[in-house]
Design a protein around this motif. Structure first.
Motif, PDB file in Angstrom:
ATOM      1  N   ILE A  92      83.101  62.236  47.250  1.00 24.20           N
ATOM      2  CA  ILE A  92      83.889  61.896  46.066  1.00 24.20           C
ATOM      3  C   ILE A  92      83.820  60.394  45.806  1.00 24.20           C
ATOM      4  N   THR A  93      84.040  59.616  46.854  1.00 22.17           N
ATOM      5  CA  THR A  93      84.031  58.158  46.731  1.00 22.17           C
ATOM      6  C   THR A  93      82.686  57.654  46.227  1.00 22.17           C
ATOM      7  N   GLU A  94      81.609  58.163  46.800  1.00 15.07           N
ATOM      8  CA  GLU A  94      80.270  57.740  46.382  1.00 15.07           C
ATOM      9  C   GLU A  94      79.989  58.108  44.933  1.00 15.07           C
ATOM     10  N   GLU A  95      80.347  59.327  44.532  1.00 13.55           N
ATOM     11  CA  GLU A  95      80.082  59.763  43.158  1.00 13.55           C
ATOM     12  C   GLU A  95      80.915  58.992  42.147  1.00 13.55           C
ATOM     13  N   VAL A  96      82.170  58.728  42.476  1.00 19.83           N
ATOM     14  CA  VAL A  96      83.013  57.947  41.564  1.00 19.83           C
ATOM     15  C   VAL A  96      82.430  56.544  41.424  1.00 19.83           C
ATOM     16  N   TYR A  97      82.017  55.949  42.535  1.00 20.48           N
ATOM     17  CA  TYR A  97      81.448  54.606  42.462  1.00 20.48           C
ATOM     18  C   TYR A  97      80.142  54.594  41.657  1.00 20.48           C
ATOM     19  N   GLN A  98      79.277  55.587  41.882  1.00 22.01           N
ATOM     20  CA  GLN A  98      78.016  55.648  41.137  1.00 22.01           C
ATOM     21  C   GLN A  98      78.259  55.777  39.640  1.00 22.01           C
ATOM     22  N   GLU A  99      79.268  56.532  39.271  1.00 25.21           N
ATOM     23  CA  GLU A  99      79.532  56.764  37.852  1.00 25.21           C
ATOM     24  C   GLU A  99      80.268  55.603  37.189  1.00 25.21           C
ATOM     25  N   THR A 100      81.173  54.952  37.922  1.00 28.22           N
ATOM     26  CA  THR A 100      82.036  53.937  37.304  1.00 28.22           C
ATOM     27  C   THR A 100      81.768  52.509  37.780  1.00 28.22           C
ATOM     28  N   LYS A 101      80.998  52.371  38.850  1.00 27.92           N
ATOM     29  CA  LYS A 101      80.774  51.069  39.502  1.00 27.92           C
ATOM     30  C   LYS A 101      82.095  50.455  39.956  1.00 27.92           C
ATOM     31  N   ASP A 102      83.037  51.307  40.281  1.00 28.17           N
ATOM     32  CA  ASP A 102      84.357  50.904  40.746  1.00 28.17           C
ATOM     33  C   ASP A 102      84.813  51.923  41.793  1.00 28.17           C
ATOM     34  N   ALA A 103      85.708  51.527  42.667  1.00 30.80           N
ATOM     35  CA  ALA A 103      86.205  52.441  43.701  1.00 30.80           C
ATOM     36  C   ALA A 103      87.608  52.947  43.393  1.00 30.80           C
ATOM     37  N   ASP A 104      88.027  52.842  42.136  1.00 24.21           N
ATOM     38  CA  ASP A 104      89.357  53.313  41.755  1.00 24.21           C
ATOM     39  C   ASP A 104      89.293  54.813  41.464  1.00 24.21           C
ATOM     40  N   ILE A 105      89.449  55.582  42.511  1.00 21.95           N
ATOM     41  CA  ILE A 105      89.325  57.042  42.419  1.00 21.95           C
ATOM     42  C   ILE A 105      90.432  57.626  41.549  1.00 21.95           C
ATOM     43  N   LYS A 106      91.656  57.134  41.722  1.00 15.92           N
ATOM     44  CA  LYS A 106      92.776  57.641  40.916  1.00 15.92           C
ATOM     45  C   LYS A 106      92.513  57.470  39.425  1.00 15.92           C
ATOM     46  N   ALA A 107      92.033  56.298  39.036  1.00 15.77           N
ATOM     47  CA  ALA A 107      91.767  56.040  37.618  1.00 15.77           C
ATOM     48  C   ALA A 107      90.682  56.972  37.090  1.00 15.77           C
ATOM     49  N   PHE A 108      89.671  57.246  37.904  1.00 14.11           N
ATOM     50  CA  PHE A 108      88.604  58.158  37.498  1.00 14.11           C
ATOM     51  C   PHE A 108      89.172  59.541  37.187  1.00 14.11           C
ATOM     52  N   PHE A 109      89.993  60.071  38.082  1.00 11.49           N
ATOM     53  CA  PHE A 109      90.516  61.423  37.896  1.00 11.49           C
ATOM     54  C   PHE A 109      91.568  61.514  36.798  1.00 11.49           C
ATOM     55  N   GLU A 110      92.204  60.403  36.444  1.00 11.26           N
ATOM     56  CA  GLU A 110      93.182  60.421  35.353  1.00 11.26           C
ATOM     57  C   GLU A 110      92.529  60.792  34.030  1.00 11.26           C
ATOM     58  N   LYS A 111      91.228  60.571  33.910  1.00 10.13           N
ATOM     59  CA  LYS A 111      90.499  60.864  32.673  1.00 10.13           C
ATOM     60  C   LYS A 111      89.843  62.244  32.708  1.00 10.13           C
ATOM     61  N   GLU A 112      89.999  62.965  33.814  1.00  4.79           N
ATOM     62  CA  GLU A 112      89.301  64.234  34.001  1.00  4.79           C
ATOM     63  C   GLU A 112      90.205  65.429  33.732  1.00  4.79           C
ATOM     64  N   ALA A 113      89.585  66.587  33.528  1.00  6.78           N
ATOM     65  CA  ALA A 113      90.312  67.809  33.209  1.00  6.78           C
ATOM     66  C   ALA A 113      90.762  68.540  34.477  1.00  6.78           C
ATOM     67  N   PHE A 114      92.007  68.969  34.455  1.00  4.25           N
ATOM     68  CA  PHE A 114      92.573  69.752  35.554  1.00  4.25           C
ATOM     69  C   PHE A 114      93.038  71.089  35.011  1.00  4.25           C
ATOM     70  N   ILE A 115      93.064  72.081  35.871  1.00  8.43           N
ATOM     71  CA  ILE A 115      93.514  73.433  35.511  1.00  8.43           C
ATOM     72  C   ILE A 115      94.757  73.740  36.316  1.00  8.43           C
ATOM     73  N   ARG A 116      95.787  74.172  35.646  1.00  4.11           N
ATOM     74  CA  ARG A 116      97.042  74.503  36.331  1.00  4.11           C
ATOM     75  C   ARG A 116      96.841  75.771  37.141  1.00  4.11           C
ATOM     76  N   LEU A 117      97.273  75.760  38.393  1.00  2.00           N
ATOM     77  CA  LEU A 117      97.062  76.886  39.285  1.00  2.00           C
ATOM     78  C   LEU A 117      98.129  77.966  39.107  1.00  2.00           C
ATOM     79  N   ASP A 118      99.320  77.569  38.706  1.00  2.00           N
ATOM     80  CA  ASP A 118     100.388  78.576  38.604  1.00  2.00           C
ATOM     81  C   ASP A 118     100.801  78.862  37.195  1.00  2.00           C
TER      82      ASP A 118
END
Length: 118
Positions: A92-118
């Motif tokens: 996860i860390t490597e892919e986020v860095y490759q895509e954003t050139k930053d190690a801010d994983i939280k910020a990366f996922f804030e822009k991504e789609a999530f599916i509610r489980l319940d």
């Protein structure tokens, strides 16, 4: 800031959930058990952090039955065991860095789609 325990807590998972090699074939079964709040054995959950200064957290899914893990959770990965969880976190860390050139994983996922489980 800490997430408070809420009887109406919810879990959501990342649309492109990261999977360890040993859980990939069981993804749907694991998600179904999590949805039903059943015990899931031999699986580590990789989540967005519940504490501000962290980037990711992971723990054995059995711990979901403890009060400290019963808040809202955003699942980004599944793994079989501690070592596989470390590998998924590294990926996860490597892919986020490759895509954003930053190690801010939280910020990366804030822009991504999530599916509610319940």
């Amino acid at each position: 800031m800490r997430i408070t325990v809420d009887k109406e807590a919810h879990m959501q998972y990342y649309k492109k959930l990261y999977l360890g090699e040993n859980v990939a074939s069981r993804k749907e079964k694991i998600l179904e058990k999590l949805k039903k709040k059943e015990t899931v054995l031999n699986v580590y959950l990789i989540i967005l952090p519940r504490y501000p200064k962290k980037q990711l957290e992971f723990f054995d899914a059995v711990l979901l039955h403890q009060k400290r893990f019963q808040g809202d959770l955003s699942l980004v990965g599944l793994a079989s065991g501690y070592m596989e969880a470390l590998d998924v976190v590294r990926r996860i860390t490597e892919e986020v860095y490759q895509e954003t050139k930053d190690a801010d994983i939280k910020a990366f996922f804030e822009k991504e789609a999530f599916i509610r489980l319940d």
